[in-house]
Write an enzyme that holds these catalytic residues in place. Structure first.
Site, PDB file in Angstrom:
ATOM      1  NE  ARG A  33      -4.388  -1.441   0.124  1.00 26.33           N
ATOM      2  CZ  ARG A  33      -5.424  -1.420   1.236  1.00 26.33           C
ATOM      3  NH1 ARG A  33      -5.611  -0.384   2.024  1.00 26.33           N
ATOM      4  NH2 ARG A  33      -6.353  -2.225   0.885  1.00 26.33           N
ATOM      5  NE  ARG A  77      -6.935   5.964   2.674  1.00 26.00           N
ATOM      6  CZ  ARG A  77      -7.740   5.044   2.971  1.00 26.00           C
ATOM      7  NH1 ARG A  77      -8.816   5.467   3.246  1.00 26.00           N
ATOM      8  NH2 ARG A  77      -7.487   3.714   3.457  1.00 26.00           N
ATOM      9  NE  ARG A 132      -9.405   8.167  -3.511  1.00 28.49           N
ATOM     10  CZ  ARG A 132     -10.572   8.114  -3.357  1.00 28.49           C
ATOM     11  NH1 ARG A 132     -11.431   9.138  -4.047  1.00 28.49           N
ATOM     12  NH2 ARG A 132     -11.901   7.616  -2.514  1.00 28.49           N
ATOM     13  CE1 TYR A 178     -12.738  -7.076   1.784  1.00 27.79           C
ATOM     14  CE2 TYR A 178     -11.339  -8.728   0.991  1.00 27.79           C
ATOM     15  CZ  TYR A 178     -11.312  -7.796   1.962  1.00 27.79           C
ATOM     16  OH  TYR A 178     -10.725  -7.402   2.786  1.00 27.79           O
ATOM     17  CG  ASP A 233      -8.582  -2.795  -4.130  1.00 25.67           C
ATOM     18  OD1 ASP A 233      -8.353  -2.289  -3.358  1.00 25.67           O
ATOM     19  OD2 ASP A 233      -9.685  -3.957  -3.947  1.00 25.67           O
TER      20      ASP A 233
HETATM   21  O1  CP3 Z   1       0.087   0.792  -3.029  1.00 26.77           O
HETATM   22  C1  CP3 Z   1      -0.265  -0.504  -3.411  1.00 26.77           C
HETATM   23  O2  CP3 Z   1      -0.202  -1.546  -2.551  1.00 26.77           O
HETATM   24  C2  CP3 Z   1      -1.107  -0.837  -4.646  1.00 26.77           C
HETATM   25  C3  CP3 Z   1      -2.634  -0.955  -4.621  1.00 26.77           C
HETATM   26  C4  CP3 Z   1      -3.224  -1.841  -3.711  1.00 26.77           C
HETATM   27  C5  CP3 Z   1      -4.710  -1.159  -3.083  1.00 26.77           C
HETATM   28  N1  CP3 Z   1      -5.109  -2.196  -2.442  1.00 26.77           N
HETATM   29  C6  CP3 Z   1      -4.950   0.068  -3.140  1.00 26.77           C
HETATM   30  C7  CP3 Z   1      -6.439   0.680  -2.183  1.00 26.77           C
HETATM   31  C8  CP3 Z   1      -3.302  -3.175  -3.332  1.00 26.77           C
HETATM   32  C9  CP3 Z   1      -2.111  -4.026  -3.704  1.00 26.77           C
HETATM   33  C10 CP3 Z   1      -4.349  -3.443  -2.724  1.00 26.77           C
HETATM   34  C11 CP3 Z   1      -4.813  -4.791  -2.186  1.00 26.77           C
HETATM   35  C12 CP3 Z   1      -6.033  -5.153  -1.340  1.00 26.77           C
HETATM   36  N2  CP3 Z   1      -7.294  -4.368  -1.629  1.00 26.77           N
HETATM   37  C13 CP3 Z   1      -6.081  -6.090  -0.436  1.00 26.77           C
HETATM   38  C14 CP3 Z   1      -4.900  -7.106  -0.085  1.00 26.77           C
HETATM   39  C15 CP3 Z   1      -4.021  -6.686   1.112  1.00 26.77           C
HETATM   40  C16 CP3 Z   1      -4.608  -6.204   2.288  1.00 26.77           C
HETATM   41  O3  CP3 Z   1      -4.236  -5.139   2.784  1.00 26.77           O
HETATM   42  O4  CP3 Z   1      -4.910  -7.224   3.081  1.00 26.77           O
HETATM   43  C17 CP3 Z   1      -7.352  -5.914   0.063  1.00 26.77           C
HETATM   44  C18 CP3 Z   1      -8.050  -7.023   1.115  1.00 26.77           C
HETATM   45  C19 CP3 Z   1      -7.943  -5.119  -0.542  1.00 26.77           C
HETATM   46  C20 CP3 Z   1      -9.379  -4.602  -0.517  1.00 26.77           C
HETATM   47  C21 CP3 Z   1      -9.555  -3.124   0.128  1.00 26.77           C
HETATM   48  N3  CP3 Z   1      -9.332  -2.124  -0.792  1.00 26.77           N
HETATM   49  C22 CP3 Z   1     -10.165  -2.709   1.139  1.00 26.77           C
HETATM   50  C23 CP3 Z   1     -10.475  -3.489   2.395  1.00 26.77           C
HETATM   51  C24 CP3 Z   1     -10.247  -1.284   1.141  1.00 26.77           C
HETATM   52  C25 CP3 Z   1     -10.729  -0.358   2.103  1.00 26.77           C
HETATM   53  C26 CP3 Z   1      -9.876  -0.176   3.268  1.00 26.77           C
HETATM   54  C27 CP3 Z   1      -8.987   1.135   2.902  1.00 26.77           C
HETATM   55  O5  CP3 Z   1      -7.637   1.080   3.375  1.00 26.77           O
HETATM   56  O6  CP3 Z   1      -9.525   1.965   2.499  1.00 26.77           O
HETATM   57  C28 CP3 Z   1      -9.628  -0.957  -0.196  1.00 26.77           C
HETATM   58  C29 CP3 Z   1      -9.574   0.328  -0.730  1.00 26.77           C
HETATM   59  C30 CP3 Z   1      -7.947   0.785  -1.029  1.00 26.77           C
HETATM   60  N4  CP3 Z   1      -7.242   0.021  -1.995  1.00 26.77           N
HETATM   61  C31 CP3 Z   1      -7.287   1.907  -1.128  1.00 26.77           C
HETATM   62  C32 CP3 Z   1      -6.188   1.755  -1.596  1.00 26.77           C
HETATM   63  C33 CP3 Z   1      -5.184   2.832  -2.064  1.00 26.77           C
HETATM   64  C34 CP3 Z   1      -7.816   3.323  -0.324  1.00 26.77           C
HETATM   65  C35 CP3 Z   1      -8.905   3.964  -0.926  1.00 26.77           C
HETATM   66  C36 CP3 Z   1      -8.796   5.303  -1.409  1.00 26.77           C
HETATM   67  O7  CP3 Z   1      -7.593   5.769  -1.649  1.00 26.77           O
HETATM   68  O8  CP3 Z   1      -9.839   5.941  -1.257  1.00 26.77           O
END
Ligand code: CP3
Length: 348
Positions: free
Chosen positions: A23, A27, A36, A156, A73
């Site tokens: 990640r 943010r 964003r 999910y 994602d």
């Molecule tokens: O920088 C990176 O790692 C690349 C992009 C990436 C994202 N999600 C961007 C993201 C990667 C590799 C993921 C993987 C992901 N997404 C996983 C596996 C890893 C883990 O964290 O366990 C999972 C379970 C998800 C599903 C997911 N996506 C959730 C549960 C959420 C909401 C929680 C949160 O952090 O907001 C997301 C949203 C998400 N995915 C964001 C980002 C940057 C935040 C949303 C935003 O910026 O508005």
């Protein structure tokens, strides 16, 4: 010279170890929040290649990370299969839960190729930018593509979003195994298509995120984590024998050794709870380990961050190791702490 992360995934102990953070585009970076803010939402950002490529590159430019991870994602896959997906502000992902044979039959594998086109364009843009940086002598970052592992994606899809216990998906896997396997089949097929396309578009390594593998019993872990992952890995390795794969069976605990031996991955990522030396003793000596700093140590910074980082470096010195977190970076993380972490690793 081969990129450091690819050398490590090839079994070489590189010192100091290369580093990137799960990640790392997100943010906690003001430049991410700025991009964003120009979008109508998270999925808009994921499907606008120029913007997605820009945020992918931000942590590489700012910190000199050894990898760029594609900005996308894991839930892009269910969305590509035709399941609705919304990211509600502050609530995480929301999907209409899939619980019936009719809903599973409606998931359309043939739709995936078209739906993922913008993501593949992001991969091409990032790869071109990284190649350009390399020519300009600005460093060598490996482009990592990714997908969720089938079980975590199914979590999910069935639950309809995040959950503490994932009770619906576990109940389905135990109580309606044929139904659950039909869903897993579709996810596995679509994931092979999706990841193959990422490699063809320029991804140099692949990571499979199995964030919820730890909620399964050992019997179901073997079937839905190890066997399902092995099917994807063997197909990709057959098509792309030089593209290494990192698996992240989060909270796998005592199943880590079996996962490493049974899936065919070239590297395993370990979560914060795994003692790195013990984890290393559970896998072959030439298999890469990735991890596993506590994201909260990075939030805290200071003495705890320094001590935790030193302990991980020391435990894995002499082994193929990619420094990373044990889970994703938290939004409240101070970017200066990330810079201090990278400096400490590089000075090791
Ligand atoms: O920088 C990176 O790692 C690349 C992009 C990436 C994202 N999600 C961007 C993201 C990667 C590799 C993921 C993987 C992901 N997404 C996983 C596996 C890893 C883990 O964290 O366990 C999972 C379970 C998800 C599903 C997911 N996506 C959730 C549960 C959420 C909401 C929680 C949160 O952090 O907001 C997301 C949203 C998400 N995915 C964001 C980002 C940057 C935040 C949303 C935003 O910026 O508005």
């Amino acid at each position: 010279m081969t990129k450091k992360i690819l050398r490590v995934l090839n079994g070489e102990a590189v010192w100091p170890p290369p580093v990137w953070l799960m990640r790392q585009a997100g943010r906690f970076l003001p430049e991410y929040r700025a991009v964003r803010a120009t979008t109508s939402g998270f999925m808009d950002l994921c499907t606008t290649p120029e913007k997605a490529a820009e945020v992918t590159l931000q942590p590489v430019r700012r910190f000199g990370m050894d990898a760029a991870i594609l900005f996308s994602d894991i839930l892009v896959l269910p969305w590509a299969l035709g399941q609705d997906l919304a990211f509600e502000e502050g609530e995480g992902p929301v999907l209409p839960p899939i619980r019936t044979a009719e809903q599973i039959a409606a998931l359309d594998v043939a739709r995936v190729r078209g739906a993922i086109a913008p993501i593949l364009e992001t991969v091409r843009l990032v790869r071109a930018a990284l190649d350009e940086r390399e020519r300009e002598g600005e460093g060598q970052a490996t482009l990592i593509g990714f997908a969720g592992s089938p079980f975590t994606v199914a979590c999910y899809m069935v639950e309809g979003g995040g959950s503490k216990e994932f009770a619906h998906v576990r109940a389905m896997a135990h109580g309606q195994p044929e139904l659950f396997e039909a869903l897993m089949e579709k996810i596995i097929t679509a994931t092979i298509t999706y990841l193959s396309a990422q490699v063809l578009s320029g991804a140099e390594a692949i990571m499979l995120f199995d964030s919820w593998s730890g909620v399964l019993s050992p019997v179901l872990f073997r079937k839905h984590v190890i066997e399902a992952t092995a099917r994807i890995v063997s197909k990709l390795r057959e098509r792309f024998p030089r593209t290494p794969i990192i698996g992240f069976p989060r909270l796998a605990g005592l199943m880590l050794g079996e996962y490493a031996a049974g899936t065919g991955v070239q590297g395993v990522a370990i979560d914060t709870s795994a003692e790195p030396g013990i984890a290393a003793s559970m896998i072959p000596a030439d298999m890469a380990l990735q991890g596993n700093l506590d994201p909260l140590a990075l939030v805290a910074g200071g003495a705890s961050l320094t001590a935790e980082t030193a302990a991980i470096l020391e435990a894995l010195k002499g082994r193929p190791h990619i420094f990373n977190l044990g889970h994703g970076i938290l939004p409240q993380t101070n970017p200066d702490h990330v810079a201090a972490l990278v400096a400490q690793i590089r000075a090791a």
